[in-house]
Design a protein around this motif. Structure first.
Motif, short mmCIF file in Angstrom:
data_model
loop_
_atom_site.label_atom_id
_atom_site.label_comp_id
_atom_site.label_asym_id
_atom_site.label_seq_id
_atom_site.Cartn_x
_atom_site.Cartn_y
_atom_site.Cartn_z
N SER A 1 -14.99 -18.60 48.81
CA SER A 1 -15.29 -20.03 48.93
C SER A 1 -15.34 -20.70 47.57
O SER A 1 -15.09 -21.90 47.45
CB SER A 1 -16.61 -20.23 49.67
N VAL A 2 -15.67 -19.91 46.53
CA VAL A 2 -15.70 -20.46 45.17
C VAL A 2 -14.31 -20.93 44.77
O VAL A 2 -14.11 -22.07 44.30
CB VAL A 2 -16.21 -19.39 44.18
N SER A 3 -13.32 -20.07 44.95
CA SER A 3 -11.95 -20.43 44.60
C SER A 3 -11.42 -21.54 45.50
O SER A 3 -10.73 -22.45 45.03
CB SER A 3 -11.05 -19.19 44.69
N ALA A 4 -11.73 -21.45 46.78
CA ALA A 4 -11.25 -22.46 47.72
C ALA A 4 -11.84 -23.83 47.38
O ALA A 4 -11.14 -24.85 47.42
CB ALA A 4 -11.60 -22.06 49.15
N ALA A 5 -13.12 -23.86 47.04
CA ALA A 5 -13.76 -25.13 46.72
C ALA A 5 -13.14 -25.77 45.49
O ALA A 5 -12.88 -26.98 45.46
CB ALA A 5 -15.26 -24.92 46.52
N ALA A 6 -12.90 -24.96 44.46
CA ALA A 6 -12.30 -25.49 43.24
C ALA A 6 -10.91 -26.05 43.53
O ALA A 6 -10.52 -27.11 43.02
CB ALA A 6 -12.22 -24.40 42.18
N ALA A 7 -10.16 -25.34 44.37
CA ALA A 7 -8.81 -25.80 44.71
C ALA A 7 -8.85 -27.13 45.45
O ALA A 7 -8.04 -28.03 45.19
CB ALA A 7 -8.10 -24.73 45.54
N ARG A 8 -9.80 -27.27 46.37
CA ARG A 8 -9.87 -28.51 47.15
C ARG A 8 -10.36 -29.68 46.30
O ARG A 8 -9.99 -30.83 46.55
CB ARG A 8 -10.78 -28.33 48.36
N ALA B 1 -10.30 -29.36 40.50
CA ALA B 1 -11.01 -29.36 39.22
C ALA B 1 -11.12 -27.94 38.69
O ALA B 1 -11.52 -27.04 39.43
CB ALA B 1 -12.42 -29.96 39.39
N PRO B 2 -10.76 -27.72 37.42
CA PRO B 2 -10.92 -26.38 36.85
C PRO B 2 -12.38 -25.94 36.89
O PRO B 2 -13.29 -26.73 36.61
CB PRO B 2 -10.44 -26.54 35.41
N LEU B 3 -12.59 -24.67 37.25
CA LEU B 3 -13.95 -24.13 37.23
C LEU B 3 -14.38 -23.77 35.82
O LEU B 3 -15.47 -24.11 35.38
CB LEU B 3 -14.03 -22.89 38.12
N VAL B 4 -13.52 -23.04 35.12
CA VAL B 4 -13.85 -22.62 33.76
C VAL B 4 -12.58 -22.65 32.91
O VAL B 4 -11.49 -22.37 33.39
CB VAL B 4 -14.44 -21.19 33.72
N GLU B 5 -12.77 -22.98 31.64
CA GLU B 5 -11.67 -22.97 30.68
C GLU B 5 -12.12 -22.29 29.40
O GLU B 5 -13.31 -22.29 29.07
CB GLU B 5 -11.23 -24.40 30.36
N ASP C 1 -22.48 -22.98 31.88
CA ASP C 1 -21.31 -23.81 31.56
C ASP C 1 -20.80 -24.46 32.84
O ASP C 1 -20.77 -25.67 32.99
CB ASP C 1 -20.20 -22.95 30.95
N SER C 2 -20.38 -23.60 33.77
CA SER C 2 -19.93 -24.03 35.09
C SER C 2 -20.68 -23.20 36.11
O SER C 2 -21.08 -22.08 35.82
CB SER C 2 -18.42 -23.79 35.24
N ALA C 3 -20.87 -23.74 37.30
CA ALA C 3 -21.65 -23.02 38.30
C ALA C 3 -21.23 -23.40 39.70
O ALA C 3 -20.72 -24.49 39.94
CB ALA C 3 -23.15 -23.30 38.11
N VAL C 4 -21.45 -22.46 40.61
CA VAL C 4 -21.29 -22.70 42.04
C VAL C 4 -22.55 -22.20 42.73
O VAL C 4 -22.98 -21.07 42.48
CB VAL C 4 -20.05 -21.98 42.62
N VAL C 5 -23.16 -23.04 43.55
CA VAL C 5 -24.33 -22.64 44.33
C VAL C 5 -23.92 -22.53 45.78
O VAL C 5 -23.43 -23.49 46.38
CB VAL C 5 -25.49 -23.65 44.18
N ARG D 1 -16.83 -28.14 31.85
CA ARG D 1 -17.20 -29.29 31.01
C ARG D 1 -16.02 -29.74 30.14
O ARG D 1 -16.04 -30.84 29.60
CB ARG D 1 -18.37 -28.92 30.10
N VAL D 2 -15.04 -28.86 29.96
CA VAL D 2 -13.90 -29.21 29.12
C VAL D 2 -13.11 -30.34 29.78
O VAL D 2 -12.79 -30.27 30.97
CB VAL D 2 -12.99 -27.99 28.89
N ASP D 3 -12.82 -31.34 29.02
CA ASP D 3 -12.05 -32.50 29.50
C ASP D 3 -12.79 -33.28 30.59
O ASP D 3 -12.18 -34.09 31.29
CB ASP D 3 -10.67 -32.08 30.04
N ALA D 4 -14.08 -33.03 30.77
CA ALA D 4 -14.84 -33.81 31.75
C ALA D 4 -14.95 -35.25 31.28
O ALA D 4 -14.94 -35.54 30.08
CB ALA D 4 -16.24 -33.21 31.94
#
Length: 489
Positions: free
Chosen positions: A119-126, A129-133, A158-162, A220-223
């Motif tokens: 679900s982490v990867s699926a959420a980022a795809a939907r 937005a990049p999760l981490v760079e 840095d980045s997180a998923v709850v 946070r990169v390019d945010a």
């Protein structure tokens, strides 16, 4: 679903899946189009989800029995020579119920685990937005953690998923807000499935959140930059601890990551990871007031500034310098916060045991900002009171006699065999910690990177353990003062 997952389902005799008491299974619904009429289905229905149970072992006992019974049911098919495919939403070994079957069966039967899309990867795809760079680190947290723990981990991430939201959503939202990340937080529900919903987490109605939803703090990169302007600026004074990332608090990590500008002595700035878009302003160690004024000027122009100190910023460090300058008229309206850090005294004490276990005094031996006569008077007073002493700034290239003089003063009140801890570069690559007698304290072995801990009359030193290492502690109990017997007693 992966191609391999489809192949395995096609070749299986038995299809097993977990579900709540209502019998509906998300995993089965995902795989439904690949199921055959002749598949034997084994629904593994949880005895309890969010409700209560009268099981004598409580929730944990009920679930342990359930997993054991479920594994036994699957073992009957396996013993009969049937191939069993256990369906799991996301990835089977990522917060999944399948892992409980795996622990009970994989050592007895040939087993293949087919990885899935989390679900982490699926959420980022939907979200798109990049999760981490780059060097960013992704933190994945269950929403069932205590709120304080969530707040601490989110502040330093840095980045997180709850994950596992539902009834935990109000506490997760509060934790994200307390960590200062609510503006960045995104919400994803049922990613890639029917009923999918995405949006800003701050706009989500808590009563509408199901279990299968996640909160995402993307890279946070390019945010998009946060609001700037005179009202948005602030100065946060932080301490890095004695050395390196291991000594940073989660709150400090979050403040350093959120800052637009880092201001500090270059040696301390080098301990802070470089982040894209941040400006770093290093300077010499002897320009505290100028550094503070520079940081406050940046904040007055709307910048978020972190002033970086070593150790704790309020112990012989930059917090005082910033607050002194901030008291002047041009800066009185600039917000200033001070975040605590691990002090050199505490770090050094922990390396040898607990020499600061009773009352102690903290003094600086530097006479650059106060006369030596004041230092000597305070040393006499603290030593006469039988306090353990933590002595900062004991010596430098230009100050070579202070340690010797302090030793002479202390020997007027302390026994020659009083233990002294010499701790240099604690937590750093050149760490060296030794214990010597007060009478044997050698000023030549002390520099600005050394802190001295001088024991009281009660401080104990013993050798223990296989390596017979010296351990130092000061008892918390202090002897009662002796009194002479009164006449007639």
């Amino acid at each position: 679903m992966t191609v391999r997952a489809v192949q395995v389902i096609a070749g299986a005799d038995v299809i097993a899946y977990h579900s709540a008491g209502h019998g509906r299974s998300i995993a089965r619904s995902i795989a439904a189009e690949h199921l055959r009429p002749d598949h034997i289905e084994e629904p593994l229905v949880y005895p309890v989800t969010t409700g209560t149970t009268d099981h004598p072992g409580g929730y944990r006992g009920a679930m342990e029995d359930f997993y054991a019974e479920s594994a036994a049911r699957l073992a009957v098919h396996l013993d009969a020579g049937r191939t069993v495919a256990v369906l799991a939403e996301g990835d089977p070994l990522f917060y999944g119920s399948y892992m409980h079957m795996h622990k009970r069966l994989a050592d007895r039967y040939p087993t293949e685990v087919i990885p899935g899309v989390t679900s982490v990867s699926a959420a980022a795809a939907r979200l798109g937005a990049p999760l981490v760079e780059g060097e960013e680190v992704l933190t994945v947290l269950p929403g069932t953690l205590p709120e304080e723990e969530l707040t601490a981990r989110l502040a330093s991430a840095d980045s997180a998923v709850v994950m596992k939201l539902g009834r935990t959503f109000p506490a997760v939202r509060r934790a994200i807000e307390r960590a200062g990340r609510l503006d960045d937080a995104r919400y994803v529900e049922r990613a890639t499935m029917s009923g999918e919903r995405t949006g800003a987490l701050a706009d989500i109605d808590p009563d509408s959140v199901p279990y299968f939803a996640v909160a995402v703090l993307p890279s946070r990169v390019d945010a998009a930059p946060r609001e700037t302007g005179p009202d948005a600026g602030e100065v946060v004074v932080v301490g890095t601890g004695p050395a390196g990332p291991l000594w940073l608090t989660p709150e400090t990590r979050g403040a350093l990551a959120d800052a637009q500008d880092l201001v500090g002595y270059t040696t301390y700035l080098d301990r802070v990871p470089v982040r894209p878009g941040q400006r770093r302003h290093g300077s010499d160690n002897k320009v505290e007031s100028e550094r503070a004024e520079f940081a406050l000027d940046l904040a007055r122009r709307g910048r978020r500034v972190a002033v970086v100190s070593g150790g704790d910023p309020g112990v012989f460090a930059m917090a005082t310098a910033v607050l002194e300058v901030a008291a002047a008229d041009p800066y009185k309206d600039v917000p200033v916060r001070v975040l605590p850090g691990l002090t050199a005294a505490n770090a050094a004490a922990a390396r040898v045991g607990a020499p600061l276990g009773h009352d102690y005094a903290v003094l600086s031996l530097s006479d650059r900002l106060k006369p030596w006569e004041v230092i000597a008077e305070r040393l006499h007073a603290a030593a006469a009171a039988d306090l353990v002493l933590a002595l900062y700034n004991p010596g430098s290239r230009s100050r070579t006699w202070q340690v010797g003089k302090a030793r002479e003063l202390l020997l007027e009140h302390r026994a020659p065999d009083t233990p002294v801890v010499l701790a240099r570069d604690v937590g750093g690559a050149e760490e060296r910690v030794r214990i010597v007698r007060l009478a044997d304290l050698d000023p030549a072995q002390v520099d600005m990177r050394t802190i001295l801990l001088v024991g009281s009359s009660q401080t104990v030193t013993v050798r223990r353990g296989p390596g017979r290492e010296e351990v130092v502690w000061t008892p918390r109990r202090y002897p009662e003062p002796s009194t002479e017997a009164s006449p007639g007693s």
